[in-house]
Design a protein around this motif. Structure first.
Motif, PDB file in Angstrom:
ATOM      1  N   UNK A  21      58.558  70.660  59.818  1.00  0.00           N
ATOM      2  CA  UNK A  21      59.272  69.511  59.833  1.00  0.00           C
ATOM      3  C   UNK A  21      60.285  69.474  60.897  1.00  0.00           C
ATOM      4  N   UNK A  22      60.726  70.724  61.808  1.00  0.00           N
ATOM      5  CA  UNK A  22      61.712  70.625  62.808  1.00  0.00           C
ATOM      6  C   UNK A  22      62.546  71.995  62.710  1.00  0.00           C
ATOM      7  N   UNK A  23      63.029  71.957  63.901  1.00  0.00           N
ATOM      8  CA  UNK A  23      64.040  73.307  64.023  1.00  0.00           C
ATOM      9  C   UNK A  23      65.013  73.464  63.046  1.00  0.00           C
ATOM     10  N   UNK A  24      65.719  74.561  63.056  1.00  0.00           N
ATOM     11  CA  UNK A  24      67.112  74.606  62.212  1.00  0.00           C
ATOM     12  C   UNK A  24      68.181  74.338  63.081  1.00  0.00           C
ATOM     13  N   UNK A  25      69.281  73.913  62.456  1.00  0.00           N
ATOM     14  CA  UNK A  25      70.537  73.803  62.797  1.00  0.00           C
ATOM     15  C   UNK A  25      71.416  75.089  63.383  1.00  0.00           C
ATOM     16  N   UNK A  26      71.747  74.983  64.505  1.00  0.00           N
ATOM     17  CA  UNK A  26      72.740  76.351  64.772  1.00  0.00           C
ATOM     18  C   UNK A  26      74.267  75.701  64.420  1.00  0.00           C
ATOM     19  N   UNK A  61      81.796  43.171  64.052  1.00  0.00           N
ATOM     20  CA  UNK A  61      80.724  42.521  63.910  1.00  0.00           C
ATOM     21  C   UNK A  61      79.676  42.816  64.758  1.00  0.00           C
ATOM     22  N   UNK A  62      79.493  43.939  65.674  1.00  0.00           N
ATOM     23  CA  UNK A  62      78.420  44.270  66.078  1.00  0.00           C
ATOM     24  C   UNK A  62      78.138  45.645  65.769  1.00  0.00           C
ATOM     25  N   UNK A  63      77.008  45.877  65.858  1.00  0.00           N
ATOM     26  CA  UNK A  63      76.442  47.094  65.215  1.00  0.00           C
ATOM     27  C   UNK A  63      76.254  48.241  66.248  1.00  0.00           C
ATOM     28  N   UNK A  64      76.966  49.356  66.224  1.00  0.00           N
ATOM     29  CA  UNK A  64      76.972  50.199  67.129  1.00  0.00           C
ATOM     30  C   UNK A  64      76.457  51.726  66.680  1.00  0.00           C
ATOM     31  N   UNK A  65      76.112  52.407  67.608  1.00  0.00           N
ATOM     32  CA  UNK A  65      75.488  53.932  67.193  1.00  0.00           C
ATOM     33  C   UNK A  65      76.726  54.619  67.506  1.00  0.00           C
ATOM     34  N   UNK A  66      76.939  55.438  66.535  1.00  0.00           N
ATOM     35  CA  UNK A  66      77.909  56.667  66.750  1.00  0.00           C
ATOM     36  C   UNK A  66      77.303  57.955  66.509  1.00  0.00           C
ATOM     37  N   UNK A  67      77.082  58.790  67.635  1.00  0.00           N
ATOM     38  CA  UNK A  67      76.290  60.033  67.471  1.00  0.00           C
ATOM     39  C   UNK A  67      77.250  61.128  67.330  1.00  0.00           C
ATOM     40  N   UNK A  68      76.709  62.089  66.573  1.00  0.00           N
ATOM     41  CA  UNK A  68      77.262  63.515  66.464  1.00  0.00           C
ATOM     42  C   UNK A  68      76.440  64.490  66.849  1.00  0.00           C
ATOM     43  N   UNK A  69      76.756  64.948  68.108  1.00  0.00           N
ATOM     44  CA  UNK A  69      76.078  65.862  68.936  1.00  0.00           C
ATOM     45  C   UNK A  69      76.144  67.219  68.195  1.00  0.00           C
ATOM     46  N   UNK A  70      75.093  67.883  68.407  1.00  0.00           N
ATOM     47  CA  UNK A  70      74.957  69.520  67.766  1.00  0.00           C
ATOM     48  C   UNK A  70      73.882  70.057  68.628  1.00  0.00           C
ATOM     49  N   UNK A 129      76.585  70.118  56.687  1.00  0.00           N
ATOM     50  CA  UNK A 129      77.787  71.195  57.000  1.00  0.00           C
ATOM     51  C   UNK A 129      77.740  71.604  58.371  1.00  0.00           C
ATOM     52  N   UNK A 130      76.579  72.223  58.853  1.00  0.00           N
ATOM     53  CA  UNK A 130      76.349  72.828  60.217  1.00  0.00           C
ATOM     54  C   UNK A 130      76.683  72.015  61.020  1.00  0.00           C
ATOM     55  N   UNK A 131      76.179  70.643  61.096  1.00  0.00           N
ATOM     56  CA  UNK A 131      76.158  69.647  61.787  1.00  0.00           C
ATOM     57  C   UNK A 131      77.756  69.394  62.056  1.00  0.00           C
ATOM     58  N   UNK A 132      78.432  69.094  61.066  1.00  0.00           N
ATOM     59  CA  UNK A 132      79.835  68.731  61.376  1.00  0.00           C
ATOM     60  C   UNK A 132      80.736  69.842  61.892  1.00  0.00           C
TER      61      UNK A 132
END
Length: 219
Positions: A21-26, A61-70, A129-132
């Motif tokens: 399903x995909x690689x694990x988080x560091x 009023x505008x949709x934006x993307x707020x990315x969390x990088x990890x 939790x690992x992403x944050x």
């Protein structure tokens, strides 16, 4: 003492369902250093990627993307900077299991508890939790993306969104888990609102290549 996080026999019989399903988080503590040069060297080894989880926000009023990088283990046929894509199998998955022994796996992998249930292994802690944990490292990850791609995070997100739209239109789902496909499809409406130019470019290019695709039939 029994190690509830590792069961080689069970994992061998499963064949790595969770890994497919995909690689694990560091977690940040998985690395000896979080300095730019050290992380750049680790990324250039080819086994890990900078990725993102996107929170869609209504801003005035505008949709934006707020990315969390990890950082996570790199997926098969995916680049080192992989901000938006359909997840494929973890590149660390081999015919005999994970290329890393238990002590050297990403924290997200160590967090998985083997199970013979229908869903396979499951995380003890919420993977979020690992992403944050990477919240305080956003600046260095942004600098790494700029060095590797030559683009800002925002520009790279738009490019990755375009590639994702193209893959979805072309139905390039080989190696992608059904659950991932459904998750991506549910995200596309918001993604197309945030990146309309990327969406229309991919849509029009696919229309030229495949004019008889049913998606172009007018109601």
């Amino acid at each position: 003492m029994e190690n509830k996080y590792e069961n080689k026999e069970l994992c061998a019989s499963c064949g790595g369902k969770c890994c497919k399903k995909g690689g694990c988080q560091y977690a940040p503590q998985d690395f000896e250093s979080l300095k730019f040069d050290y992380l750049l060297e680790k990324l250039q080894e080819g086994y890990i990627s900078i990725v993102s989880v996107i929170d869609f926000i209504d801003f005035k009023g505008k949709l934006i993307a707020n990315p969390m990088l990890y950082i996570k283990s790199r997926n098969v046929n995916r680049p080192i900077v992989d901000l938006i894509s359909m997840r494929t199998a973890c590149s660390a998955l081999t015919d005999t299991g994970c290329r890393y022994d238990f002590e050297h796996r990403p924290s997200g992998g160590i967090n998985l508890i083997p199970s013979n249930g229908p869903e396979g292994c499951y995380p003890e802690k919420n993977p979020l939790e690992f992403i944050m944990m990477w919240q305080s490292q956003q600046q260095v990850l942004r600098k790494l993306i700029k060095r590797i791609t030559g683009k800002s995070v925002e520009a790279q997100l738009a490019e990755d969104a375009y590639k994702l739209f193209k893959d979805v239109f072309a139905r390039k789902f080989d190696g992608v888990a059904p659950e991932e496909i459904q998750e991506i499809l549910s995200m596309l409406p918001n993604l197309s609102l945030v990146y309309p130019e990327s969406y229309h470019k991919a849509y029009n290019e696919h229309r030229v290549m495949c004019p008889n695709d049913p998606i172009y039939r007018r109601k």
